[in-house]
Design a protein around this motif. Structure first.
Motif, PDB file in Angstrom:
ATOM      1  N   LEU A 314      35.852  30.634  29.551  1.00 40.57           N
ATOM      2  CA  LEU A 314      37.135  31.720  28.625  1.00 40.57           C
ATOM      3  C   LEU A 314      35.364  32.558  28.792  1.00 40.57           C
ATOM      4  O   LEU A 314      35.551  33.808  28.924  1.00 40.57           O
ATOM      5  N   VAL A 315      34.789  31.843  28.772  1.00 40.26           N
ATOM      6  CA  VAL A 315      33.135  33.242  28.318  1.00 40.26           C
ATOM      7  C   VAL A 315      32.891  33.280  29.161  1.00 40.26           C
ATOM      8  O   VAL A 315      32.651  35.087  29.584  1.00 40.26           O
ATOM      9  N   THR A 316      33.011  33.104  30.425  1.00 42.00           N
ATOM     10  CA  THR A 316      33.048  33.737  31.534  1.00 42.00           C
ATOM     11  C   THR A 316      33.544  34.624  31.910  1.00 42.00           C
ATOM     12  O   THR A 316      33.288  35.643  32.651  1.00 42.00           O
ATOM     13  N   LEU A 317      34.798  34.724  32.031  1.00 38.37           N
ATOM     14  CA  LEU A 317      36.248  35.603  31.841  1.00 38.37           C
ATOM     15  C   LEU A 317      35.591  36.920  30.796  1.00 38.37           C
ATOM     16  O   LEU A 317      35.768  37.289  30.730  1.00 38.37           O
ATOM     17  N   ALA A 318      35.237  36.094  29.476  1.00 39.21           N
ATOM     18  CA  ALA A 318      35.221  37.727  28.917  1.00 39.21           C
ATOM     19  C   ALA A 318      33.750  38.334  29.237  1.00 39.21           C
ATOM     20  O   ALA A 318      33.754  39.697  29.198  1.00 39.21           O
ATOM     21  N   HIS A 319      32.673  37.523  29.831  1.00 38.06           N
ATOM     22  CA  HIS A 319      31.844  38.127  30.517  1.00 38.06           C
ATOM     23  C   HIS A 319      32.045  39.336  31.828  1.00 38.06           C
ATOM     24  O   HIS A 319      31.401  40.523  31.563  1.00 38.06           O
ATOM     25  N   ASP A 320      32.521  38.999  32.638  1.00 34.47           N
ATOM     26  CA  ASP A 320      33.144  39.492  33.721  1.00 34.47           C
ATOM     27  C   ASP A 320      33.606  40.506  33.358  1.00 34.47           C
ATOM     28  O   ASP A 320      33.487  42.115  33.903  1.00 34.47           O
ATOM     29  N   SER A 321      34.918  40.348  32.237  1.00 39.71           N
ATOM     30  CA  SER A 321      35.396  41.465  31.640  1.00 39.71           C
ATOM     31  C   SER A 321      34.620  43.270  30.876  1.00 39.71           C
ATOM     32  O   SER A 321      34.757  44.017  31.458  1.00 39.71           O
ATOM     33  N   THR A 322      33.764  42.225  30.542  1.00 40.53           N
ATOM     34  CA  THR A 322      32.849  43.541  29.648  1.00 40.53           C
ATOM     35  C   THR A 322      31.902  44.250  30.278  1.00 40.53           C
ATOM     36  O   THR A 322      31.925  44.800  30.903  1.00 40.53           O
ATOM     37  N   LYS A 323      31.271  43.593  32.123  1.00 39.59           N
ATOM     38  CA  LYS A 323      30.673  43.678  32.726  1.00 39.59           C
ATOM     39  C   LYS A 323      31.877  44.873  33.182  1.00 39.59           C
ATOM     40  O   LYS A 323      31.087  46.210  34.099  1.00 39.59           O
ATOM     41  N   GLU A 324      33.039  44.971  33.800  1.00 42.34           N
ATOM     42  CA  GLU A 324      33.652  45.830  34.604  1.00 42.34           C
ATOM     43  C   GLU A 324      34.066  46.943  33.505  1.00 42.34           C
ATOM     44  O   GLU A 324      34.172  47.697  34.075  1.00 42.34           O
ATOM     45  N   ALA A 325      34.515  46.349  32.130  1.00 46.14           N
ATOM     46  CA  ALA A 325      34.151  47.769  31.288  1.00 46.14           C
ATOM     47  C   ALA A 325      32.921  49.118  31.489  1.00 46.14           C
ATOM     48  O   ALA A 325      33.099  49.871  30.869  1.00 46.14           O
ATOM     49  N   LEU A 326      32.430  47.541  30.835  1.00 42.24           N
ATOM     50  CA  LEU A 326      30.493  48.203  31.329  1.00 42.24           C
ATOM     51  C   LEU A 326      30.593  49.203  32.621  1.00 42.24           C
ATOM     52  O   LEU A 326      30.151  51.068  32.532  1.00 42.24           O
ATOM     53  N   THR A 327      30.823  49.257  32.995  1.00 41.86           N
ATOM     54  CA  THR A 327      31.101  49.543  34.622  1.00 41.86           C
ATOM     55  C   THR A 327      31.495  51.179  34.209  1.00 41.86           C
ATOM     56  O   THR A 327      31.542  52.483  34.799  1.00 41.86           O
ATOM     57  N   GLU A 328      33.448  50.326  34.600  1.00 46.90           N
ATOM     58  CA  GLU A 328      34.189  52.084  33.779  1.00 46.90           C
ATOM     59  C   GLU A 328      33.783  52.876  33.538  1.00 46.90           C
ATOM     60  O   GLU A 328      34.051  54.297  33.112  1.00 46.90           O
TER      61      GLU A 328
END
Length: 491
Positions: A314-328
């Motif tokens: 769950l933490v890894t998935l949240a971390h990946d989503s956060t990085k994608e949001a920052l990219t956007e």
């Protein structure tokens, strides 16, 4: 500076052959008429018909002119009189429409109509607009001046034509002239020029025919001169003024620029709502679930005891989503103002070329790399124009290479009277070796369109620039953009 996409050999576009500043177009000149072919040209007889027709309309138009002046002066002391005078001034526009139609049909002079009349707000505002209608006053001036040119032109034209035809055919019809007695008592049948001098001998008859032939060939040239005067009056008094065209163009550009800005804001809002916001919501839910599982473990309930792998997932998935949001978020911020522009236009276009999906060659004149060479707004606009054109080429051109050239414009135009517009320009040329066939649709753009060629044209026009597209089918596309070095109105 020259930059290419990674892994591609560098090359430079061909040097431009000419440069030009924005210029207004003028109606084409009348085609020349040869001396010996003049009487047999269709244009000559069309001009004669124009003079005869306008001789009637100009007489009525002159009466309208004097009636407008007289009514305005006579009734101007009252409010009703001012309204009547203003209505007559605006009504003169109809005379302009009539003469433009006659000129288009008989002279081939296609003069556009002036900017439509717009009534001001309120009673006094509307009256002021009517009394100050420039197009109406110019039409009234045309009615007065055209009457003189049309009357004199029609008289000269008909006299030359009548004397030319009459002299050429004199040997046929002079026999039916009445007998006239000379001073010596002899009788003659023919035209008389002076005391006792009659055209009734073979030599004199041939001389009369020669003079008639000469007048017949001179007739189209004389007529052309008077028609050209009327044509100049039509072009200069019945068409739109440069100032009115500029105001209308600025109003249209401002309206479309506002629509374009609104469309961009809506797109940013949609990207934030559908992309970044959705990802952040997912991150919050994933972190919340991990929190609940950890809370259950701390309470000592074995049924809810999470494994390390579950929490880590769950933490890894949240971390990946956060990085994608920052990219956007970075992409959205780059669309608002690319940070790479802080290093100058050359560096920004070099980065653009490196990120382009198609081989892109950029050549920026070193003079434009100097500080304050371009105003920040113009620099940003230049970047967006190149980015949009390169994107269009990558999507639609189906070519192998895009060349970008940015350099100072060699030509400069003087500022318009009363304008603080800049006189120096920067030229941007973007061309590709694709399929061609690109076109700009300004008459019926799609709702909210702001990223295509039509949107670029409006954004460029908003700063007194121009955008020209040359795109023959199968021969690639070339787009030439001319931008001022500073925003109009700024010093």
């Amino acid at each position: 500076m020259a930059a290419t996409a990674p892994g591609q050999p560098s090359s430079t576009p061909p040097a431009p052959t000419e440069q030009s500043a924005p210029q207004a177009t003028t109606p084409a000149r009348l085609e020349p008429v040869g001396f010996f072919s003049g009487p047999f040209k269709r244009r000559t007889w069309s001009e004669l018909l124009f003079l005869v027709c306008t001789l009637v309309t100009s007489s009525v138009g002159l009466a309208y002119f004097f009636f407008t002046i007289g009514a305005g002066a006579g009734f101007g002391v009252t409010v009703v009189g001012l309204y009547v005078g203003g209505s007559l001034v605006v009504g003169a526009r109809m005379w302009g429409s009539l003469y433009r139609a006659e000129g288009r049909a008989l002279l081939g002079v296609d003069v556009p109509a002036p900017v439509p009349f717009r009534r001001g707000r309120g009673f006094w505002g509307g009256m002021g607009r009517m009394l100050g209608d420039t197009a109406g006053w110019r039409a009234l001036a045309f009615l007065f001046l055209s009457f003189v040119t049309n009357l004199v032109g029609a008289v000269f034209s008909l006299v030359f034509l009548a004397y030319g035809l009459g002299g050429l055919t004199y040997g046929i019809w002079y026999r039916w002239l009445p007998l006239q007695q000379a001073d010596d008592g002899s009788w003659h049948r023919g035209a008389q020029y002076g005391p006792g001098w009659f055209v009734d001998t073979p030599a004199r008859i041939w001389a009369q025919a020669g003079v008639g032939l000469l007048l017949l060939f001179l007739w189209p040239q004389i007529q052309r001169g008077f028609v050209h005067l009327t044509r100049l009056l039509i072009v200069n008094l019945l068409g739109p003024t440069q100032a009115s065209l500029r105001v209308a163009d600025l109003e249209r550009s401002r309206g479309r620029t506002v629509e374009d800005a609104d469309a961009r804001l809506r797109r940013i809002e949609r990207d934030l709502h559908d992309g970044t916001q959705a990802r952040l919501v997912a991150v919050a839910m994933q972190l919340g679930e991990a929190k609940e599982q950890l809370a259950g473990a701390s309470s000592g309930t074995e049924s809810d005891d999470p494994t390390v792998a579950d929490v880590l997932g769950l933490v890894t998935l949240a971390h990946d989503s956060t990085k994608e949001a920052l990219t956007e978020l970075r992409e959205i911020a780059r669309g608002i103002h690319p940070p790479v522009l802080d290093n100058g236009l050359a560096a920004a276009l070099g980065t653009l070329a490196a990120r382009s999906p198609v081989r892109t060659v950029v050549d920026v004149d070193p003079a434009l790399s100097e500080r304050d060479a371009l105003a920040p707004a113009i620099e940003a606009l230049a970047y967006y124009v190149v980015a949009e054109l390169v994107t269009n080429a990558a999507k639609h051109a189906h070519g192998s290479t895009v060349w970008v050239l940015v350099e100072p414009a060699a030509a400069a135009r003087p500022p318009a009277p009363g304008s603080t517009s800049p006189t120096h320009f920067v030229r941007i040329r973007v061309r590709d070796d694709g399929v061609g066939g690109a076109a700009v649709n300004l008459t019926d753009p799609r709702p909210g369109e702001g990223s295509g060629l039509a949107g670029l044209v409006e954004r460029v026009r908003a700063v007194d620039g121009t955008l020209d597209v040359v795109s023959p089918a199968g021969a690639g596309t070339r787009v030439d953009v001319l931008l001022p070095t500073v925003v109009p109105g700024e010093k």
